[in-house]
Design a protein around this motif. Structure first.
Motif, short mmCIF file in Angstrom:
data_model
loop_
_atom_site.label_atom_id
_atom_site.label_comp_id
_atom_site.label_asym_id
_atom_site.label_seq_id
_atom_site.Cartn_x
_atom_site.Cartn_y
_atom_site.Cartn_z
N LEU A 85 43.29 31.07 31.32
CA LEU A 85 43.61 29.77 31.91
C LEU A 85 44.96 29.22 31.46
O LEU A 85 45.52 28.34 32.11
N CYS A 86 45.48 29.74 30.31
CA CYS A 86 46.73 29.21 29.76
C CYS A 86 47.67 30.29 29.27
O CYS A 86 48.68 29.97 28.63
N ASP A 87 47.36 31.54 29.52
CA ASP A 87 48.17 32.64 29.02
C ASP A 87 49.47 32.72 29.82
O ASP A 87 49.46 32.96 31.03
N LEU A 88 50.60 32.53 29.14
CA LEU A 88 51.89 32.61 29.80
C LEU A 88 52.37 34.02 30.03
O LEU A 88 53.31 34.24 30.80
N ASP A 89 51.75 34.97 29.36
CA ASP A 89 52.12 36.37 29.57
C ASP A 89 51.54 36.92 30.87
O ASP A 89 52.17 37.75 31.53
N THR A 90 50.34 36.48 31.22
CA THR A 90 49.74 36.84 32.52
C THR A 90 49.69 35.57 33.36
O THR A 90 48.73 34.81 33.31
N PHE A 150 36.38 33.43 38.27
CA PHE A 150 37.06 34.73 38.30
C PHE A 150 38.33 34.74 37.46
O PHE A 150 38.95 35.79 37.32
N ILE A 151 38.73 33.60 36.93
CA ILE A 151 39.90 33.55 36.04
C ILE A 151 39.48 33.76 34.59
O ILE A 151 40.13 34.50 33.85
N LEU A 292 38.26 47.70 47.38
CA LEU A 292 37.53 48.97 47.47
C LEU A 292 38.41 50.19 47.26
O LEU A 292 37.96 51.18 46.65
N PHE A 293 39.64 50.13 47.74
CA PHE A 293 40.47 51.33 47.72
C PHE A 293 41.82 51.14 47.02
O PHE A 293 42.25 52.00 46.25
N GLY A 294 42.48 50.03 47.28
CA GLY A 294 43.85 49.86 46.78
C GLY A 294 43.95 49.84 45.27
O GLY A 294 44.79 50.53 44.68
N ASN A 295 43.12 49.05 44.61
CA ASN A 295 43.20 48.96 43.16
C ASN A 295 42.88 50.28 42.48
O ASN A 295 43.48 50.64 41.45
N ALA A 303 42.33 45.72 35.91
CA ALA A 303 43.26 44.60 35.75
C ALA A 303 43.41 43.77 37.01
O ALA A 303 43.74 42.58 36.92
N TRP A 304 43.17 44.36 38.18
CA TRP A 304 43.46 43.64 39.43
C TRP A 304 42.24 43.20 40.21
O TRP A 304 42.38 42.51 41.22
N ASP A 305 41.05 43.58 39.80
CA ASP A 305 39.85 43.21 40.56
C ASP A 305 39.63 41.70 40.56
O ASP A 305 39.43 41.07 41.62
N ASP A 306 39.65 41.10 39.38
CA ASP A 306 39.44 39.65 39.29
C ASP A 306 40.55 38.86 39.97
O ASP A 306 40.26 37.89 40.70
N PRO A 307 41.84 39.20 39.78
CA PRO A 307 42.87 38.47 40.53
C PRO A 307 42.72 38.61 42.05
O PRO A 307 42.98 37.65 42.79
N THR A 308 42.29 39.78 42.52
CA THR A 308 42.11 39.95 43.96
C THR A 308 41.06 39.00 44.52
O THR A 308 41.27 38.34 45.55
N LEU A 309 39.93 38.90 43.84
CA LEU A 309 38.86 38.03 44.30
C LEU A 309 39.23 36.55 44.16
O LEU A 309 38.88 35.73 45.02
#
Length: 432
Positions: A85-90, A150-151, A292-295, A303-309
């Motif tokens: 929620l506050c990470d400046l790196d991500t 999801f964050i 389903l396929f791209g990640n 790393a990208w499942d939660d940001p995608t949703l």
């Protein structure tokens, strides 16, 4: 006597010299004592400062060791579960939560506007879908709230909430869209819509189906098989949302029929529903492809499942607000024009039938007597087959209303029942 005086003088001088020497010794000893005291004070202060600095460094080191997972931008006492929620790196977490928070505020503002304007909405066709508008806004607000699940870092409770609420919230929004498309289709074709209770009941019944599916999925996978709530495949998550896809396709198909009908003023509502459903289809195709396929192809599934949703939830919420909620609420609170008020100065409108008008309106007695008198004059003129004027000679007969000023029934009504006089330029009476 002189000798005694000299002796006393030398004794006094000797005593004075001894006293001065003693004073000098005392002064020197006091000086060194003072220097030793100051040295001890300085040493004590230095030890105190060193102890404080060591304690501060120890606290920083211990805090860093205890919160080694806390990234830049977060406090030392923040739990690792909420680092995103506050990470400046991500930075994706901060951006998504900011956009979701803004969407939630806009949704609450729209609900407040609808509540304030509720007593001033008199049109039945606009008042019936108010309950459906509130349901849709409630579902949109739930989508923005679910974004935060999801964050933050997942655990058993968070995963259960994700799996349960995702399908239900989207089912609620898509059911409201489907009910709105049904309402607008009836308005475009027939000019009337189903009642508000029918619209709300249809949306809730359609949503209840997805509630049963979500509960059954959790019971079968978590309780019966004793599997962790977070241990599910992306394909399983997607297959549990097939009913949501059916609702979305149904809303898109029914919205196409809202563009065909004789009541054109409702077609703009149908166009808004069509745009909302169309963009929702694009968003769902995009996120399912990536999830389903791209990640997996990019080897970034973890790393990208939660940001995608999370991005899917935010994008869908804003599409619902921009293309459906704001136009619908604007049309609802906008006062409708008075369509039944006739325009007496519009010559394109058909004239009212005098027979029907005579049956509905009781004309004044003076006008009826004037009309009988005029009819007698008209009959006399027809019997004489014309009239004579000294300068013009014989003149053929003319139609009745061209020679005698006859006020119409509409003129009588507009003048409050009094018989209007002939205009100064009217010369029909001078021919008799």
């Amino acid at each position: 006597m002189l000798g005694g005086s000299g002796f006393e003088a030398r004794a006094g001088a000797h005593w004075a010299g001894a006293t001065t020497a003693q004073q000098r010794c005392d002064t020197t000893e006091g000086y060194w004592k003072h220097q030793r005291y100051r040295t001890k004070e300085v040493e004590r202060k230095m030890r105190t400062h060193q102890a404080l600095a060591f304690l501060l460094l120890f606290m920083i080191a211990s805090g860093a060791s205890e919160n080694s997972s806390t990234s830049r931008g977060c406090g030392l006492d923040l739990l690792p579960q909420y680092v995103s929620l506050c990470d400046l790196d991500t930075i994706w977490g901060i951006v998504v939560e900011a956009v979701a928070g803004a969407g939630a505020l806009i949704t609450l503002l729209l609900m407040l506007i609808l509540l304030v304007r509720l007593p001033f909405i008199k049109d039945k066709e606009k008042k019936d879908p108010l309950g459906l508008h509130f349901l849709f806004l409630l579902g949109t607000l739930g989508l923005f709230g679910l974004t935060f699940a999801f964050i933050i870092r997942e655990n058993e409770t968070i995963c259960s909430v994700r799996r349960f609420l995702w399908g239900i919230l989207f089912a609620l929004c898509f059911s409201c869209l489907l009910s709105q498309a049904w309402r607008v289709r009836n308005l475009v074709r027939q000019g009337r819509s189903p009642s508000g209770w029918h619209l709300v009941g249809a949306a809730l019944c359609l949503t209840l189906v997805q509630v049963i599916i979500a509960v059954e999925w959790l019971v079968l996978t978590v309780l019966r098989d004793s599997k962790p709530a977070c241990a599910y495949e992306p394909m399983d998550f997607t297959m549990a949302l097939i009913y949501d896809m059916v609702l979305l396709v149904g809303a898109l198909g029914l919205a196409l029929f809202t563009l065909c009908g004789k009541f054109k003023k409702w077609k703009q509502n149908g166009a808004c529903i069509l745009l909302t459903a169309f963009f929702s289809v694009l968003i769902w195709v995009a996120w399912m492809t990536m999830y389903l396929f791209g990640n997996s192809e990019l080897q970034q599934a973890d790393a990208w499942d939660d940001p995608t949703l999370a991005i899917t939830l935010v994008a869908s919420g804003w599409v619902f607000i921009i293309f459906h909620s704001i136009p619908e609420i604007h049309c609802t609170i906008l006062p409708s024009p008075q369509e039944n008020t006739p325009n007496y100065f519009d010559t394109s409108q058909p004239r009212m039938q005098e027979t029907a008008f005579d049956e509905d309106v009781q004309l004044p007695r003076t006008y009826m007597e004037n009309k009988a008198f005029s009819m007698d004059e008209h009959n006399a003129a027809l019997r004489t087959a014309g009239f004579r004027n000294g300068s013009l000679g014989n003149r053929p007969s003319a139609p009745f209303r061209s020679n005698v000023y006859q006020p119409t029934e509409m003129a009588v009504v507009l003048n409050g029942g009094t018989i209007p006089t002939a205009p100064p330029s009217y010369t029909g009476r001078h021919f008799w």
